[in-house]
Design a protein around this motif. Sequence first.
Motif, mmCIF file in Angstrom:
data_model
loop_
_atom_site.group_PDB
_atom_site.id
_atom_site.type_symbol
_atom_site.label_atom_id
_atom_site.label_comp_id
_atom_site.label_asym_id
_atom_site.label_seq_id
_atom_site.Cartn_x
_atom_site.Cartn_y
_atom_site.Cartn_z
ATOM 1 N N TYR A 97 0.838 -1.200 0.000
ATOM 2 C CA TYR A 97 0.000 0.000 0.000
ATOM 3 C C TYR A 97 0.873 1.250 0.000
ATOM 4 O O TYR A 97 0.690 2.164 -0.818
ATOM 5 C CB TYR A 97 -0.919 -0.023 1.219
ATOM 6 N N VAL A 98 1.846 1.285 0.917
ATOM 7 C CA VAL A 98 2.730 2.449 1.019
ATOM 8 C C VAL A 98 3.500 2.629 -0.287
ATOM 9 O O VAL A 98 3.559 3.734 -0.838
ATOM 10 C CB VAL A 98 3.693 2.304 2.222
ATOM 11 N N LYS A 99 4.060 1.545 -0.801
ATOM 12 C CA LYS A 99 4.850 1.641 -2.029
ATOM 13 C C LYS A 99 4.009 2.167 -3.195
ATOM 14 O O LYS A 99 4.468 3.003 -3.976
ATOM 15 C CB LYS A 99 5.422 0.262 -2.365
ATOM 16 N N SER A 100 2.769 1.699 -3.296
ATOM 17 C CA SER A 100 1.944 2.145 -4.420
ATOM 18 C C SER A 100 1.702 3.647 -4.366
ATOM 19 O O SER A 100 1.691 4.307 -5.408
ATOM 20 C CB SER A 100 0.625 1.383 -4.452
ATOM 21 N N TRP A 101 1.531 4.208 -3.180
ATOM 22 C CA TRP A 101 1.303 5.647 -3.069
ATOM 23 C C TRP A 101 2.594 6.450 -3.157
ATOM 24 O O TRP A 101 2.613 7.558 -3.688
ATOM 25 C CB TRP A 101 0.554 5.974 -1.779
ATOM 26 N N LYS A 124 5.574 9.132 -9.514
ATOM 27 C CA LYS A 124 6.880 8.865 -10.134
ATOM 28 C C LYS A 124 7.959 9.851 -9.664
ATOM 29 O O LYS A 124 8.485 10.641 -10.459
ATOM 30 C CB LYS A 124 6.764 8.887 -11.650
ATOM 31 N N PRO A 125 8.314 9.787 -8.387
ATOM 32 C CA PRO A 125 9.333 10.720 -7.877
ATOM 33 C C PRO A 125 10.665 10.549 -8.612
ATOM 34 O O PRO A 125 11.067 9.429 -8.933
ATOM 35 C CB PRO A 125 9.465 10.326 -6.408
ATOM 36 N N GLN A 126 11.321 11.659 -8.892
ATOM 37 C CA GLN A 126 12.562 11.639 -9.658
ATOM 38 C C GLN A 126 13.801 11.881 -8.800
ATOM 39 O O GLN A 126 14.922 11.730 -9.287
ATOM 40 C CB GLN A 126 12.495 12.697 -10.764
ATOM 41 N N ASP A 186 14.897 13.248 -2.425
ATOM 42 C CA ASP A 186 14.099 14.128 -1.571
ATOM 43 C C ASP A 186 12.605 13.967 -1.844
ATOM 44 O O ASP A 186 11.796 13.936 -0.916
ATOM 45 C CB ASP A 186 14.503 15.600 -1.765
ATOM 46 N N HIS A 187 12.252 13.881 -3.118
ATOM 47 C CA HIS A 187 10.847 13.703 -3.487
ATOM 48 C C HIS A 187 10.328 12.371 -2.938
ATOM 49 O O HIS A 187 9.230 12.300 -2.381
ATOM 50 C CB HIS A 187 10.716 13.774 -5.007
ATOM 51 N N SER A 188 11.138 11.309 -3.078
ATOM 52 C CA SER A 188 10.741 9.998 -2.545
ATOM 53 C C SER A 188 10.564 10.053 -1.035
ATOM 54 O O SER A 188 9.588 9.532 -0.491
ATOM 55 C CB SER A 188 11.786 8.936 -2.886
ATOM 56 N N GLU A 189 11.503 10.681 -0.344
ATOM 57 C CA GLU A 189 11.415 10.798 1.108
ATOM 58 C C GLU A 189 10.174 11.591 1.531
ATOM 59 O O GLU A 189 9.493 11.216 2.487
ATOM 60 C CB GLU A 189 12.672 11.434 1.678
ATOM 61 N N ASP A 190 9.899 12.679 0.815
ATOM 62 C CA ASP A 190 8.699 13.463 1.116
ATOM 63 C C ASP A 190 7.439 12.607 0.941
ATOM 64 O O ASP A 190 6.522 12.654 1.769
ATOM 65 C CB ASP A 190 8.610 14.701 0.211
ATOM 66 N N ASN A 191 7.409 11.827 -0.125
ATOM 67 C CA ASN A 191 6.254 10.953 -0.351
ATOM 68 C C ASN A 191 6.116 9.919 0.756
ATOM 69 O O ASN A 191 5.012 9.644 1.225
ATOM 70 C CB ASN A 191 6.378 10.250 -1.707
#
Length: 117
Positions: A71-75, A80-82, A85-90
């Motif tokens: 569930y977490v991974k899908s959100w 599509k974080p690039q 930092d974007h991934s961590e924020d998500n």
Amino acid sequence: MITNFFIPELNNHDVQELWFQQDGATCHIARATIDLLRDTFGDRLISRFGPVNWPPRSCDLTPLDYFLWGYVKSWVYADKPQTLDHSEDNIHRVIADIRPQMLEKVIENWTSRLDYI
């Protein structure tokens, strides 16, 4: 990591009702590791060779592995974080948005299935 980070971080929170679950990887079930976790969590430790012995990789026994992380991974990857930092924020946003009611429903569905096993 358990001694230098995890346990000190737990000391900042009320963990009297907290359960700890881990997989059965060899390094995770070493006697020293289990003893350390048992000292911290008592009988609220779910691990191979721990007080509550759950086998790994069973969709009937590990709803965190088969529901929550997917569930977490899908959100986290939905937009599509690039960047890191974007991934961590998500990750932070998705985890913060998980509500107790959703987890209660997962556990309710999971425990009702155990009656059929």
